[in-house]
Design a protein around this motif. Structure first.
Motif, PDB file in Angstrom:
ATOM      1  N   ALA A 224     -15.346  23.522  48.173  1.00  0.00           N
ATOM      2  CA  ALA A 224     -15.659  22.110  47.919  1.00  0.00           C
ATOM      3  C   ALA A 224     -15.170  21.637  46.560  1.00  0.00           C
ATOM      4  N   TRP A 225     -15.028  20.302  46.405  1.00  0.00           N
ATOM      5  CA  TRP A 225     -14.663  19.791  45.077  1.00  0.00           C
ATOM      6  C   TRP A 225     -15.351  18.487  44.685  1.00  0.00           C
ATOM      7  N   TYR A 226     -15.655  17.578  45.622  1.00  0.00           N
ATOM      8  CA  TYR A 226     -16.243  16.302  45.182  1.00  0.00           C
ATOM      9  C   TYR A 226     -17.596  16.530  44.492  1.00  0.00           C
ATOM     10  N   ALA A 227     -18.509  17.212  45.189  1.00  0.00           N
ATOM     11  CA  ALA A 227     -19.831  17.448  44.581  1.00  0.00           C
ATOM     12  C   ALA A 227     -19.733  18.390  43.373  1.00  0.00           C
ATOM     13  N   PRO A 228     -18.951  19.476  43.452  1.00  0.00           N
ATOM     14  CA  PRO A 228     -18.840  20.342  42.263  1.00  0.00           C
ATOM     15  C   PRO A 228     -18.248  19.626  41.048  1.00  0.00           C
ATOM     16  N   GLY A 229     -17.191  18.843  41.253  1.00  0.00           N
ATOM     17  CA  GLY A 229     -16.568  18.136  40.124  1.00  0.00           C
ATOM     18  C   GLY A 229     -17.531  17.123  39.525  1.00  0.00           C
ATOM     19  N   SER A 230     -18.273  16.420  40.387  1.00  0.00           N
ATOM     20  CA  SER A 230     -19.240  15.423  39.902  1.00  0.00           C
ATOM     21  C   SER A 230     -20.397  16.102  39.177  1.00  0.00           C
ATOM     22  N   ALA A 231     -20.812  17.264  39.670  1.00  0.00           N
ATOM     23  CA  ALA A 231     -21.925  17.990  39.032  1.00  0.00           C
ATOM     24  C   ALA A 231     -21.530  18.435  37.628  1.00  0.00           C
ATOM     25  N   ALA A 232     -20.306  18.924  37.483  1.00  0.00           N
ATOM     26  CA  ALA A 232     -19.854  19.352  36.147  1.00  0.00           C
ATOM     27  C   ALA A 232     -19.785  18.136  35.212  1.00  0.00           C
ATOM     28  N   ALA A 233     -19.314  17.002  35.742  1.00  0.00           N
ATOM     29  CA  ALA A 233     -19.235  15.780  34.921  1.00  0.00           C
ATOM     30  C   ALA A 233     -20.636  15.322  34.509  1.00  0.00           C
ATOM     31  N   GLN A 234     -21.620  15.527  35.388  1.00  0.00           N
ATOM     32  CA  GLN A 234     -22.989  15.126  35.046  1.00  0.00           C
ATOM     33  C   GLN A 234     -23.526  15.971  33.885  1.00  0.00           C
ATOM     34  N   MET A 235     -23.138  17.229  33.856  1.00  0.00           N
ATOM     35  CA  MET A 235     -23.556  18.074  32.723  1.00  0.00           C
ATOM     36  C   MET A 235     -22.867  17.605  31.434  1.00  0.00           C
ATOM     37  N   VAL A 236     -21.581  17.265  31.537  1.00  0.00           N
ATOM     38  CA  VAL A 236     -20.868  16.764  30.350  1.00  0.00           C
ATOM     39  C   VAL A 236     -21.564  15.505  29.834  1.00  0.00           C
ATOM     40  N   GLU A 237     -21.922  14.622  30.752  1.00  0.00           N
ATOM     41  CA  GLU A 237     -22.556  13.362  30.357  1.00  0.00           C
ATOM     42  C   GLU A 237     -23.870  13.622  29.609  1.00  0.00           C
ATOM     43  N   ALA A 238     -24.667  14.548  30.135  1.00  0.00           N
ATOM     44  CA  ALA A 238     -25.964  14.842  29.489  1.00  0.00           C
ATOM     45  C   ALA A 238     -25.748  15.317  28.057  1.00  0.00           C
ATOM     46  N   ILE A 239     -24.648  16.055  27.839  1.00  0.00           N
ATOM     47  CA  ILE A 239     -24.374  16.593  26.500  1.00  0.00           C
ATOM     48  C   ILE A 239     -23.810  15.500  25.585  1.00  0.00           C
ATOM     49  N   VAL A 240     -22.759  14.819  26.028  1.00  0.00           N
ATOM     50  CA  VAL A 240     -22.108  13.870  25.102  1.00  0.00           C
ATOM     51  C   VAL A 240     -22.987  12.651  24.829  1.00  0.00           C
ATOM     52  N   ARG A 241     -23.883  12.319  25.761  1.00  0.00           N
ATOM     53  CA  ARG A 241     -24.797  11.185  25.526  1.00  0.00           C
ATOM     54  C   ARG A 241     -26.174  11.653  25.058  1.00  0.00           C
ATOM     55  N   ASP A 242     -26.315  12.939  24.812  1.00  0.00           N
ATOM     56  CA  ASP A 242     -27.585  13.526  24.350  1.00  0.00           C
ATOM     57  C   ASP A 242     -28.754  13.022  25.192  1.00  0.00           C
ATOM     58  N   GLN A 243     -28.587  13.164  26.528  1.00  0.00           N
ATOM     59  CA  GLN A 243     -29.598  12.574  27.426  1.00  0.00           C
ATOM     60  C   GLN A 243     -30.858  13.420  27.585  1.00  0.00           C
ATOM     61  N   ARG A 244     -30.773  14.693  27.232  1.00  0.00           N
ATOM     62  CA  ARG A 244     -31.909  15.605  27.430  1.00  0.00           C
ATOM     63  C   ARG A 244     -32.359  15.592  28.894  1.00  0.00           C
ATOM     64  N   ARG A 245     -31.357  15.695  29.795  1.00  0.00           N
ATOM     65  CA  ARG A 245     -31.667  15.757  31.223  1.00  0.00           C
ATOM     66  C   ARG A 245     -32.188  17.143  31.578  1.00  0.00           C
ATOM     67  N   VAL A 246     -33.009  17.193  32.603  1.00  0.00           N
ATOM     68  CA  VAL A 246     -33.548  18.483  33.075  1.00  0.00           C
ATOM     69  C   VAL A 246     -32.774  18.894  34.317  1.00  0.00           C
ATOM     70  N   PHE A 247     -32.000  19.963  34.166  1.00  0.00           N
ATOM     71  CA  PHE A 247     -31.148  20.442  35.260  1.00  0.00           C
ATOM     72  C   PHE A 247     -31.267  21.958  35.371  1.00  0.00           C
ATOM     73  N   PRO A 248     -31.030  22.499  36.567  1.00  0.00           N
ATOM     74  CA  PRO A 248     -30.860  23.950  36.648  1.00  0.00           C
ATOM     75  C   PRO A 248     -29.452  24.307  36.169  1.00  0.00           C
ATOM     76  N   VAL A 249     -29.378  25.208  35.208  1.00  0.00           N
ATOM     77  CA  VAL A 249     -28.099  25.569  34.585  1.00  0.00           C
ATOM     78  C   VAL A 249     -28.064  27.088  34.437  1.00  0.00           C
TER      79      VAL A 249
END
Ligand SMILES: NC(=O)C1=CN([C@@H]2O[C@H](COP(=O)(O)OP(=O)(O)OC[C@H]3O[C@@H](n4cnc5c(N)ncnc54)[C@H](O)[C@@H]3O)[C@@H](O)[C@H]2O)C=CC1
Ligand SMILES: O=C([O-])CC(=O)C(=O)O
Length: 312
Positions: A224-249
């Motif tokens: 797969a790629w759509y969901a995996p690529g979007s999931a990785a981008a969501q982690m990047v977003e949490a970091i660069v925007r300092d969102q303090r999101r709660v995710f399994p990592v």
């Protein structure tokens, strides 16, 4: 913010596209070893900017890490995907060498970057990147939990005929058949999922989630790629925007959950420093047993990597 994505294939290009059109970074550098490939993908994404209205600059390079210098976050997607009949672990010998050499180049040019590994087998490639990078464990992590949880949430949304937006869930363990979805921590608009679905249907969804990657490999001949690529981008977003999101990592555990020195998916708070905190849930005996099985499996593959390195 500058983000590098290594590997301009299916997952890497999708991740770069999401980072660009959602303006998560100002600049996205796409790197691939295949001559001209990353340049082409980056140019295509840039040519979409006037249509979808974003101004993130996308740059593609063939193995030229000088262009990645000063990246805040790097996503590693380089490596082989599996084909039908293969397990993720079958990719280890090829992908370990790729992930290690990519990590060396990344750290040389972006010593302060936070690294998100996507290449499979995920937990062990996170281990490979972490030891190669010599960075603190808070800065080298793996993406799998957001994807696995998203599959679980999507299947539940379908079964209950509700919006996937309203399904909250957490899933732990390695990215493989031994992953540990946690129905006890799954809610639908705040309502425990166990009040809304029969046990056998929920168990079938848990099983489908565990085989979620394999189901797609069988359908498409690659992963797969759509969901995996979007999931990785969501982690990047949490970091660069300092969102303090709660995710399994996926992160190296050092005593959390009674586990030491093994890389496993656990709930964390993700922010500007990477893993800001590992959240320790009170697991019941059954859940602890499932996590222990997952730990054992990941540790076996980590040992296989160590043995390969010792023989090299
Ligand atoms: N963690 C997760 O949940 C997921 C992990 N994956 C994994 O992600 C990886 C990539 O999958 P796809 O994008 O579908 O594969 P792909 O084959 O479409 O792309 C991989 C790219 O990596 C490039 N590459 C190979 N060696 C390289 C190197 N040394 N430097 C730079 N680039 C290099 C290849 O040229 C290719 O373009 C696979 O290992 C796959 O198993 C895929 C989906 C989900
Ligand atoms: O299944 C694979 O090989 C790719 C992957 O990790 C996933 O989609 O979960």
């Amino acid at each position: 913010m500058k983000v590098t994505v290594v590997g301009a294939g299916n997952v890497g290009a999708t991740c770069a596209d999401v980072l660009a059109y959602r303006e998560i970074a100002n600049e996205v550098v796409l790197v691939d070893i295949k001559e001209g490939f990353a340049e082409g993908k980056a140019l295509d994404i840039w040519q979409k900017a006037p249509i979808n209205l974003y101004d993130t600059r996308t740059v593609g390079v063939t193995n030229d890490y000088t262009k990645t210098a000063g990246s805040d976050v790097v996503v590693i997607t380089s490596g082989l995907p599996r084909k039908p009949g293969m397990t993720r672990d079958d990719l280890i010998s090829t992908n370990a060498g790729i992930v290690q050499s990519v990590t060396e180049n990344i750290v040389k040019h972006s010593p302060d970057a936070i690294i998100i590994v996507v290449s499979n087998p995920l937990d062990v490639m996170t281990y490979a990147a972490h030891i190669t990078s010599k960075l603190p464990r808070t800065k080298v992590m793996g993406m799998a939990g957001i994807l696995d949880t998203a599959r679980y949430r999507a299947f539940l949304a379908e079964a209950l005929n509700v919006s996937p937006k309203d399904i909250q869930a957490v899933l732990m363990g390695g990215h493989g058949d031994t992953m540990v979805p946690l129905p006890r921590y799954t809610t639908v608009g705040g309502i425990p999922v166990t009040e809304l679905i029969e046990e056998d249907k929920l168990n079938a969804i848990v099983d489908r989630t565990k085989n979620g990657g394999g189901e797609l490999v069988k359908l498409m001949g690659t992963s797969a790629w759509y969901a995996p690529g979007s999931a990785a981008a969501q982690m990047v977003e949490a970091i660069v925007r300092d969102q303090r999101r709660v995710f399994p990592v996926c992160v190296k555990l050092e005593g959390e959950y009674g586990i030491d020195g093994v890389y496993l998916g656990v709930p964390v708070i993700l922010g500007k420093n990477g893993i800001e905190k590992i959240i320790e849930l009170q697991l019941n005996e059954d859940e602890k047993q499932l996590l222990e099985t997952s730990r054992g499996h990941v540790k076996e593959v980590m040992d296989a990597l160590d043995n390969m390195a010792a023989k090299a």
